[in-house]
Every structure is written in structure tokens, then in C-alpha cells.
Scaffold this motif. Structure first.
Motif, mmCIF file in Angstrom:
data_model
loop_
_atom_site.group_PDB
_atom_site.id
_atom_site.type_symbol
_atom_site.label_atom_id
_atom_site.label_comp_id
_atom_site.label_asym_id
_atom_site.label_seq_id
_atom_site.Cartn_x
_atom_site.Cartn_y
_atom_site.Cartn_z
ATOM 1 N N ARG A 66 -4.951 -16.882 10.723
ATOM 2 C CA ARG A 66 -6.272 -16.927 11.591
ATOM 3 C C ARG A 66 -6.569 -18.263 11.952
ATOM 4 N NH1 ARG A 66 -5.586 -12.345 9.638
ATOM 5 N NH2 ARG A 66 -7.049 -10.494 10.271
ATOM 6 N N MET A 67 -6.167 -19.430 11.134
ATOM 7 C CA MET A 67 -6.416 -20.655 11.543
ATOM 8 C C MET A 67 -5.544 -21.092 12.644
ATOM 9 S SD MET A 67 -7.206 -22.376 7.743
ATOM 10 C CE MET A 67 -7.580 -23.989 8.244
ATOM 11 N N VAL A 68 -4.450 -20.828 12.618
ATOM 12 C CA VAL A 68 -3.430 -20.969 13.587
ATOM 13 C C VAL A 68 -3.968 -20.528 14.977
ATOM 14 C CG1 VAL A 68 -1.001 -20.639 14.603
ATOM 15 C CG2 VAL A 68 -1.239 -21.402 12.159
ATOM 16 N N ARG A 69 -4.235 -19.239 14.902
ATOM 17 C CA ARG A 69 -4.723 -18.860 16.301
ATOM 18 C C ARG A 69 -6.082 -19.295 16.696
ATOM 19 N NH1 ARG A 69 -5.001 -12.290 15.009
ATOM 20 N NH2 ARG A 69 -5.703 -12.355 17.370
ATOM 21 N N ALA A 70 -6.740 -19.956 16.016
ATOM 22 C CA ALA A 70 -8.080 -20.713 16.403
ATOM 23 C C ALA A 70 -7.863 -21.923 16.600
ATOM 24 C CB ALA A 70 -9.359 -20.266 15.283
ATOM 25 N N PHE A 71 -6.988 -22.623 15.943
ATOM 26 C CA PHE A 71 -7.220 -24.092 15.945
ATOM 27 C C PHE A 71 -5.865 -24.829 16.448
ATOM 28 C CE2 PHE A 71 -10.008 -23.239 12.192
ATOM 29 C CZ PHE A 71 -11.084 -23.210 13.054
ATOM 30 N N THR A 72 -4.796 -23.946 16.927
ATOM 31 C CA THR A 72 -3.613 -24.672 17.550
ATOM 32 C C THR A 72 -3.433 -24.286 18.800
ATOM 33 O OG1 THR A 72 -2.181 -22.919 16.831
ATOM 34 C CG2 THR A 72 -2.626 -24.882 15.202
ATOM 35 N N ASP A 73 -2.406 -23.664 19.415
ATOM 36 C CA ASP A 73 -2.348 -23.814 20.927
ATOM 37 C C ASP A 73 -1.953 -22.175 21.166
ATOM 38 O OD1 ASP A 73 0.633 -23.270 21.311
ATOM 39 O OD2 ASP A 73 0.796 -25.207 20.202
ATOM 40 N N PRO A 74 -2.006 -21.734 22.286
ATOM 41 C CA PRO A 74 -1.964 -20.357 22.728
ATOM 42 C C PRO A 74 -0.450 -19.904 22.516
ATOM 43 C CG PRO A 74 -2.879 -21.292 24.466
ATOM 44 C CD PRO A 74 -2.279 -22.353 23.676
ATOM 45 N N ASP A 75 0.832 -20.600 22.337
ATOM 46 C CA ASP A 75 2.008 -20.079 22.251
ATOM 47 C C ASP A 75 2.245 -19.971 20.731
ATOM 48 O OD1 ASP A 75 2.752 -20.468 24.589
ATOM 49 O OD2 ASP A 75 3.665 -22.268 24.426
ATOM 50 N N LEU A 76 1.817 -20.857 19.897
ATOM 51 C CA LEU A 76 1.582 -20.709 18.282
ATOM 52 C C LEU A 76 0.509 -19.214 17.810
ATOM 53 C CD1 LEU A 76 1.671 -24.117 16.632
ATOM 54 C CD2 LEU A 76 3.549 -22.600 16.837
ATOM 55 N N ALA A 77 -0.474 -19.304 18.793
ATOM 56 C CA ALA A 77 -1.138 -18.266 18.550
ATOM 57 C C ALA A 77 -0.473 -16.717 18.486
ATOM 58 C CB ALA A 77 -2.463 -18.319 19.323
ATOM 59 N N ARG A 78 0.175 -16.800 19.665
ATOM 60 C CA ARG A 78 0.994 -15.665 19.808
ATOM 61 C C ARG A 78 2.206 -15.204 18.569
ATOM 62 N NH1 ARG A 78 0.303 -16.716 25.232
ATOM 63 N NH2 ARG A 78 1.940 -17.977 25.261
ATOM 64 N N ALA A 79 2.712 -16.520 18.364
ATOM 65 C CA ALA A 79 3.967 -16.195 17.207
ATOM 66 C C ALA A 79 3.059 -15.858 15.924
ATOM 67 C CB ALA A 79 4.534 -17.689 16.967
ATOM 68 N N ALA A 80 1.853 -16.410 15.768
ATOM 69 C CA ALA A 80 0.961 -16.146 14.361
ATOM 70 C C ALA A 80 0.800 -14.574 14.366
ATOM 71 C CB ALA A 80 0.026 -17.003 14.192
ATOM 72 N N GLN A 81 0.237 -14.222 15.538
ATOM 73 C CA GLN A 81 -0.108 -12.586 15.607
ATOM 74 C C GLN A 81 1.035 -11.880 15.217
ATOM 75 O OE1 GLN A 81 -2.071 -11.700 19.316
ATOM 76 N NE2 GLN A 81 -3.170 -9.813 18.303
#
Length: 231
Positions: free
Chosen positions: A85-100
Motif C-alpha cells: 500500500r505504501m508503494v501504491r501511494a508513494f511511488t510511481d504508477p508503474d510500481l503501483a500496478r506491479a504492487a497491485q
């Protein structure tokens, strides 16, 4: 994306859920067409994966169907979910998708009690629209760090002084409450940390740089901060 990868992503999505999900929702989550969802559901069913449901109603993996267990305890699951959830909120859209996607894969192999704990964990880290610009800065700088590409930047310091810099982006450092870019500044001929929210303009250049024993993130941590660089 290969068919094998599509089928695996579909399986992990279904395995992560406790209720049925429609073909339209699956198509949106996996970025494929509804027709592809129908074909892939059929392919998984023919391969022995027990999927219940039908087009227009929804699909659900039959309860009790388990992969070989990946053994997490409750605190390990919580730490992974908070990190995602921290990756999704505080990094970038590409990493957010990968985190999901990673969350779906992790959830797909949890036991039912651990899955319930994960769904009811107490942490909430909202993804705010006001941070979209910072997430784009994060993506630009992450790509530049990974590719070792120089960055031309216009930066505004705490005294509101605007400077133009040519930077070697060495790494991204997470301090309490903010991200900074650790870079070697060609202008100052020294290490500098730049807050993401103070970049006025950024251009990732084709020109590349090569870290040296005296210009690297490891050297910065060991000689400037005085702590080992443990990644």
C-alpha cells in the motif's frame, strides 16, 4: 502478454477473491477484452482448475482448491500488505500496478484465516490525487537511476532560490515523510539530496554516467552518513 501469463494472472485474481467477480470486472483488472476472459476461463476449466459461474453472472474459484502453501505468518502478511500500500501511494504508477499484481499473487496463496486477516488489516494509506505530480517525478527519477541516465533539472531550494543542475541520479532515499534523490551534481562536484517536491522541471537525457568507487550510493552511505548501505 503470452497466453500462459494471462492464464496465471486470471488464476491469481480468482484465487485472491472470496466472492464472485464478473467477466467485465476481470477484463478491466487484467486489461483484456471480455471475450478473452471467456476463452481463458474455459482454458483454465479444461485444465482442471475448478471455476464456478457463467458469463453474465460471475466467476469464483471453488472453495478448498489450494496450491502448495506458501507459508506466511500473520505479521509477515501484514508487513507485505502495508508495504504494498505504501508503494501504491508513494511511488510511481508503474510500481503501483506491479504492487497491485503482487498483492493478488500473495493473497492467492494465503490460507482462509490469513486472507481474512489481510482483508481486515488496520492500516490505511490513501492514494491522493494531489500527489499525482510527485508520482510522475518519482517515475522519471527511478527510470533515470535504473538506466544510469543523466538528468537536467531546475530545482528550487528552501530559500526559493532557483538553480539549473546536471545530475547523476544515484538512488532514491526514503526519509521520514518524504523522498529525495541522491545525486552527484556536476555543478557542485559533490553529492546532493534533492526533495521531489522542489523540482520545477526534469528532463531525463540520453547521456549516461558510470558510478565509480568514489561516486556511488554505497560510497555516500559509508562516507557521508556513516552507515552501511544495505539496500
Amino acid at each position: 502478454m503470452s497466453k500462459a501469463e494471462r492464464l496465471f494472472n486470471l488464476y491469481t485474481l480468482l484465487r485472491a477473491r472470496r466472492t464472485a467477480i464478473t467477466a467485465d470486472a476481470i477484463a478491466s483488472a487484467l486489461e483484456v477484452s471480455v471475450r478473452t476472459v471467456y476463452r481463458d476461463v474455459q482454458a483454465l476449466t479444461l485444465s482442471g482448475v475448478p471455476i464456478e459461474g457463467e458469463p453474465g453472472v460471475g466467476y469464483l474459484l471453488r472453495p478448498g482448491y489450494e496450491l502448495p502453501p506458501l507459508m506466511f505468518n500473520a505479521e509477515e502478511v501484514l508487513s507485505l500488505m502495508v508495504g504494498i500500500r505504501m508503494v501504491r501511494a508513494f511511488t510511481d504508477p508503474d510500481l503501483a500496478r506491479a504492487a497491485q499484481q503482487a498483492e493478488q499473487k500473495i493473497t492467492s496463496v494465503l490460507t482462509e484465516p490469513l486472507k481474512a486477516r489481510a482483508e481486515n488489516q488496520p492500516y490505511r494509506i490513501p492514494v491522493l490525487a494531489q500527489d499525482d505530480a510527485l508520482r510522475e517525478v518519482h517515475r522519471t527519477l527511478r527510470v533515470a537511476c535504473e538506466a544510469q541516465r543523466k538528468v537536467h533539472a531546475i530545482y528550487v531550494d528552501e530559500q526559493q532560490k532557483r538553480t539549473e543542475r546536471m545530475l547523476w541520479p544515484l538512488g532514491i532515499i526514503g526519509w521520514t515523510g518524504r523522498w529525495t534523490l541522491l545525486a552527484w551534481c556536476e555543478t557542485r562536484r559533490d553529492y546532493r539530496n534533492f526533495r521531489f517536491d522542489r523540482f520545477e522541471a526534469l528532463t531525463c537525457l540520453d547521456a549516461r554516467f558510470t558510478p565509480t568507487p568514489d561516486i556511488s550510493i554505497r560510497h555516500f552511505f559509508e562516507t557521508v552518513i556513516g552507515v552501511p548501505d544495505k539496500g
